[in-house]
Design a protein around this motif. Sequence first.
Motif, mmCIF file in Angstrom:
data_model
loop_
_atom_site.group_PDB
_atom_site.id
_atom_site.type_symbol
_atom_site.label_atom_id
_atom_site.label_comp_id
_atom_site.label_asym_id
_atom_site.label_seq_id
_atom_site.Cartn_x
_atom_site.Cartn_y
_atom_site.Cartn_z
ATOM 1 N N THR A 63 193.366 -38.396 -83.540
ATOM 2 C CA THR A 63 193.831 -38.486 -82.158
ATOM 3 C C THR A 63 195.350 -38.625 -82.127
ATOM 4 O O THR A 63 196.039 -37.960 -81.336
ATOM 5 N N LEU A 64 195.889 -39.468 -82.999
ATOM 6 C CA LEU A 64 197.336 -39.646 -83.070
ATOM 7 C C LEU A 64 198.018 -38.352 -83.497
ATOM 8 O O LEU A 64 199.035 -37.957 -82.911
ATOM 9 N N ALA A 65 197.472 -37.668 -84.487
ATOM 10 C CA ALA A 65 198.067 -36.407 -84.946
ATOM 11 C C ALA A 65 198.098 -35.364 -83.830
ATOM 12 O O ALA A 65 199.087 -34.646 -83.659
ATOM 13 N N ALA A 66 197.026 -35.284 -83.049
ATOM 14 C CA ALA A 66 196.977 -34.320 -81.942
ATOM 15 C C ALA A 66 198.018 -34.664 -80.881
ATOM 16 O O ALA A 66 198.682 -33.762 -80.339
ATOM 17 N N LEU A 67 198.182 -35.934 -80.591
ATOM 18 C CA LEU A 67 199.174 -36.348 -79.605
ATOM 19 C C LEU A 67 200.594 -36.082 -80.116
ATOM 20 O O LEU A 67 201.452 -35.606 -79.365
#
Length: 193
Positions: free
Chosen positions: A48-52
């Motif tokens: 989720t952090l990588a996508a953001l």
Amino acid sequence: MPSRSTDRFDAAIDLAARRVGDAAGALRPDGAPIAVLLDGKSGAGKTTLAALLRARWQGPVEVVALDDIYPGWDGLAAGADAARTQILEPWLSGRVARWRRWDWVRSAPGESMTTRPDASLIIEGSGVLTPASAALAPVRVWLDSPEEARRDRALARDGDAYRPYWERWAAQERWHVAEDDPRALATLVIGVP
């Protein structure tokens, strides 16, 4: 309606993205490519952090998930090593990184992939932060989250496909934490509810 725990998770990941973005920006004022490693146990929020981060990144960025590299359910250490030797090291030397995606259905190496050297590089996955990889990436993140919350998120995401392997994978994560101490190697330690 989102639950209170979902709202808290989303807020923590948003804050994490701002902190990582600020750290990367401070180290690359000219916008030059930079390497970022995101580690944490399963369900901590790495993907989720990588996508953001990808959505907010200024300039070209490549995101590689170790889930695409691990060679099966016993491959945490091997996947992390492959990410370092096949992706991070070539990228750092200015070469196109060539690697194979793992085909989970066939339980065999899958399609050939490339990662370009002129873009920033974000590698996310359990086990990615080791003493060897830490020496190659200036921004290193450890996401810390309680086991129950992580398990709930991971099983909600992957369901019954992951349920039988949860403990098997968790044992490898515990070994990684004991052997590599990724929290101590991190430049940012971020708590996620």
